[in-house]
Design an enzyme around this catalytic site. Structure first.
Site, PDB file in Angstrom:
ATOM      1  N   GLY A  13       0.829  -1.207   0.000  1.00 56.23           N
ATOM      2  CA  GLY A  13       0.000   0.000   0.000  1.00 56.23           C
ATOM      3  C   GLY A  13       0.856   1.246   0.000  1.00 56.23           C
ATOM      4  O   GLY A  13       1.985   1.241  -0.500  1.00 56.23           O
ATOM      5  N   ILE A  15       2.406   2.893   2.464  1.00 55.03           N
ATOM      6  CA  ILE A  15       3.678   2.811   3.199  1.00 55.03           C
ATOM      7  C   ILE A  15       4.636   1.857   2.491  1.00 55.03           C
ATOM      8  O   ILE A  15       5.817   2.161   2.314  1.00 55.03           O
ATOM      9  CB  ILE A  15       3.473   2.374   4.663  1.00 55.03           C
ATOM     10  N   GLY A  16       4.131   0.704   2.063  1.00 61.36           N
ATOM     11  CA  GLY A  16       4.982  -0.273   1.382  1.00 61.36           C
ATOM     12  C   GLY A  16       5.614   0.294   0.121  1.00 61.36           C
ATOM     13  O   GLY A  16       6.815   0.126  -0.124  1.00 61.36           O
ATOM     14  N   ASN A 122      -0.653  -1.243  12.668  1.00 61.02           N
ATOM     15  CA  ASN A 122      -1.324  -0.853  13.915  1.00 61.02           C
ATOM     16  C   ASN A 122      -2.407  -1.843  14.329  1.00 61.02           C
ATOM     17  O   ASN A 122      -2.946  -2.537  13.486  1.00 61.02           O
ATOM     18  CB  ASN A 122      -1.949   0.543  13.746  1.00 61.02           C
ATOM     19  N   HIS A 177       2.428   3.226  21.249  1.00 55.96           N
ATOM     20  CA  HIS A 177       2.213   4.069  20.066  1.00 55.96           C
ATOM     21  C   HIS A 177       0.722   4.375  19.961  1.00 55.96           C
ATOM     22  O   HIS A 177      -0.005   3.822  19.146  1.00 55.96           O
ATOM     23  CB  HIS A 177       2.709   3.329  18.825  1.00 55.96           C
TER      24      HIS A 177
END
Length: 314
Positions: A13, A15-16, A122, A177
């Site tokens: 996606g 980030i990847g 997450n 986080h």
């Protein structure tokens, strides 16, 4: 010719894809871009490889839907999972992303047992815990991307407040986080001068710093609310690259990450954001800061929140 490290990215996606692009620009190694969606990793791999020719990067990028292609990876970064949408907390993702992480972990166990694993999915502290337990990898080779990102947000807001270069700002954000993260003002500095001292000089105020702390805690949520259709990806990817580079190049940098604790900070069998040294062995050392009573209370509250979520999936 020296063989390039093999870096596998699970999830293609935003980030990847950004990770693959950054790795190619920095020429850190050959890339395997994996996703369950047919065509997506293959298309992004081709696009990024064509971009890499302009940067003069002689690296290979393979897009795939087959886990066998990650075999023998030196490092694996995991972004697979549902992203946040407006109104969602990171914790709302726990059920579906736990199942995804269990599947990823089994395949890493099968094909990439010697890899250094960075989890971004997450809710981070829970997902990296699931990865450790399901994969059976040593805890020093499995970490989560958290504090590097949280600190980068804190650094930016502090630089804006004091009107200085971000290069002059160093900060530490401990804990889970999530909304209970603990930005440590006492350990945060501008060119070595602690923030509390700068407040005493009249360069800022406790009220302004508290606003910055709140904005840091909600840093991801602020971006989700603005994007409306996804979550942050440039800064999370850049944060993971800093961790990856410290491992591959044995930089031994001190970075705040979700690390497995075995008594440090009075925490046992849990992943939580703390400063660690990352080198070629993975996590070389956990840096145990001396916390004030007030800081310890906030940190312990963050730990309790992570524990509750771990209990919920067991």
């Amino acid at each position: 010719m020296t063989k390039n490290p093999k870096i596998s990215l699970i999830g293609s996606g935003n980030i990847g894809g950004t990770l693959a692009h950054l790795i190619s620009l920095k020429k850190l190694g050959d890339i395997v871009l994996f996703d369950v969606a047919e065509g997506v990793p293959q298309g992004k791999a081709l696009d990024i490889m064509q971009a890499a020719t302009i940067a003069g990067a002689d690296i290979k990028i393979k897009g795939t839907n087959n886990y066998k292609d990650i075999e023998g990876s030196d490092a694996v970064i995991i972004t697979a999972g549902l992203p946040r949408k407006p109104g969602m907390s990171r914790d709302d993702l726990i059920s579906v992303n736990t199942k995804i992480m269990q599947d990823v972990a089994q395949n890493i166990k099968k094909y990439a047992r010697n890899a250094f694993v960075i989890v971004i999915t997450n809710p981070l502290d829970i997902m990296v815990y699931v990865m450790l337990k399901e994969s059976g990898l040593p805890h020093n080779k499995v970490i989560g991307m958290a504090g590097v990102l949280d600190s980068s947000r804190f650094n930016l807001f502090l630089a804006e407040e004091f009107k200085v270069s971000v290069r002059n700002v160093n900060s530490i954000v401990l804990g889970g986080h999530g909304d209970a993260m603990v930005p440590l003002v006492r350990y945060s500095t501008i060119s070595g001068v602690p923030i509390p001292d700068l407040i005493k000089m009249g360069l800022s105020s406790n009220k302004n710093i508290e606003k910055i702390i709140d904005r840091t805690r909600n840093g991801g949520g602020e971006i989700v609310a603005l994007l409306k259709t996804g979550s942050a990806y440039y800064a999370p990817a850049a944060s993971a690259i800093a961790m990856l580079e410290s491992y591959l190049k044995d930089k031994r940098q001190i970075l705040t990450c979700a690390a497995y604790l075995q008594g440090e900070y009075d925490v046992h069998d849990l992943y939580i954001g703390v400063p660690i040294i990352i080198g070629k062995e993975g996590v070389i050392k956990v840096i145990e800061l001396q916390l004030t009573e007030e800081e310890k209370i906030l940190f312990d509250k963050s730990v309790v929140g992570v524990k509750k979520l771990i209990d919920a999936i067991q």
